[in-house]
Design an enzyme around this catalytic site. Structure first.
Site, PDB file in Angstrom:
ATOM      1  N   LYS A  13       0.831  -1.199   0.000  1.00  0.00           N
ATOM      2  CA  LYS A  13       0.000   0.000   0.000  1.00  0.00           C
ATOM      3  C   LYS A  13       0.869   1.254   0.000  1.00  0.00           C
ATOM      4  O   LYS A  13       1.904   1.309   0.645  1.00  0.00           O
ATOM      5  CB  LYS A  13      -0.979  -0.006   1.170  1.00  0.00           C
ATOM      6  N   MET A  66      -2.688   5.669  12.830  1.00  0.00           N
ATOM      7  CA  MET A  66      -2.450   5.979  11.424  1.00  0.00           C
ATOM      8  C   MET A  66      -3.072   4.895  10.538  1.00  0.00           C
ATOM      9  O   MET A  66      -4.251   4.936  10.224  1.00  0.00           O
ATOM     10  CB  MET A  66      -0.950   6.156  11.181  1.00  0.00           C
ATOM     11  N   CYS A  67      -2.277   3.920  10.147  1.00  0.00           N
ATOM     12  CA  CYS A  67      -2.727   2.924   9.169  1.00  0.00           C
ATOM     13  C   CYS A  67      -3.827   2.005   9.695  1.00  0.00           C
ATOM     14  O   CYS A  67      -4.745   1.665   8.948  1.00  0.00           O
ATOM     15  CB  CYS A  67      -1.533   2.123   8.670  1.00  0.00           C
ATOM     16  N   VAL A  68      -3.748   1.610  10.961  1.00  0.00           N
ATOM     17  CA  VAL A  68      -4.800   0.751  11.517  1.00  0.00           C
ATOM     18  C   VAL A  68      -6.121   1.508  11.545  1.00  0.00           C
ATOM     19  O   VAL A  68      -7.148   1.014  11.071  1.00  0.00           O
ATOM     20  CB  VAL A  68      -4.415   0.236  12.926  1.00  0.00           C
ATOM     21  N   THR A  76      -7.534   2.254   7.941  1.00  0.00           N
ATOM     22  CA  THR A  76      -8.081   1.052   7.310  1.00  0.00           C
ATOM     23  C   THR A  76      -9.393   0.649   7.970  1.00  0.00           C
ATOM     24  O   THR A  76     -10.367   0.301   7.289  1.00  0.00           O
ATOM     25  CB  THR A  76      -7.041  -0.083   7.361  1.00  0.00           C
TER      26      THR A  76
END
Length: 191
Positions: free
Chosen positions: A88, A120-122, A125
């Site tokens: 990603k 952030m990413c967790v 998503t």
């Protein structure tokens, strides 16, 4: 005994990359995090659930710059029809990737999300998964991040475990974010 949540049919493992979970620069509690994520992986695989490992492509010079040792996924992947790696380019695992198509194609209706970084990413998503109508389980002991440094006159250091909890709580009351890894069970998706 732990109260179990309804089984989920997919596990999304976000950015469990070598730079973030090993060595002196690992997130606080990395060993425990790796144990909890490994437990989820084992149960998901045994149940025949879909497993997706997201791998962040960091900017040049970043700890997770592609094709550097820190970029490598830390936990073994068992490539196959029910498990794959998706690279990603941004925080949100759905943005600019085939994650959405993979989940739809497999008939997934619910996901457990774990990994790094909580805020952030967790979180990005999980937020998109919720917006797309998935039931989301975000076990509080299976995602992590770093401490937020102190800012004089603003705040002291914010410990990583507090940052993780706030990141999950900010998603609202739709995800199951107050459950432990022990509460998460898996099932195979409908297709």
């Amino acid at each position: 005994m732990t109260d179990l949540v309804a089984p989920v049919d997919a596990l999304v493992v976000v950015d469990v990359q070598t730079a973030f979970v090993s060595g002196a620069d690992a997130v606080p509690g990395a060993e425990r995090l790796l144990g909890r994520v490994s437990e989820l992986l084992e149960r998901a695989r045994e149940a025949g659930a879909v497993v997706v490992h997201l791998q962040n492509d960091g900017a040049p010079g970043a700890d997770d710059e592609p094709d550097t040792p820190g970029w490598e996924l830390y936990l073994p992947v068992k490539d196959g029809p029910r498990e794959r790696v998706i690279r990603k380019p941004r925080d949100d695992g759905f943005d600019g990737t085939p994650l959405g198509e993979v989940l739809v194609g497999a008939g997934v209706r619910s996901v457990a999300i774990c990994g790094l970084m909580s805020e952030m990413c967790v979180q990005a998503t999980a937020r998109t998964a919720l917006a797309r109508g998935y039931r989301v389980v975000l076990p509080y002991d299976a995602h992590a991040t770093y401490d937020i440094p102190a800012v004089p006159g603003v705040s002291e250091v914010v410990p990583a475990h507090v940052v993780s909890r706030v990141a999950a709580w900010a998603l609202g009351d739709q995800p199951a974010n107050t459950v432990s890894t022990d509460s998460v069970t898996f099932t195979a998706s409908s297709t």
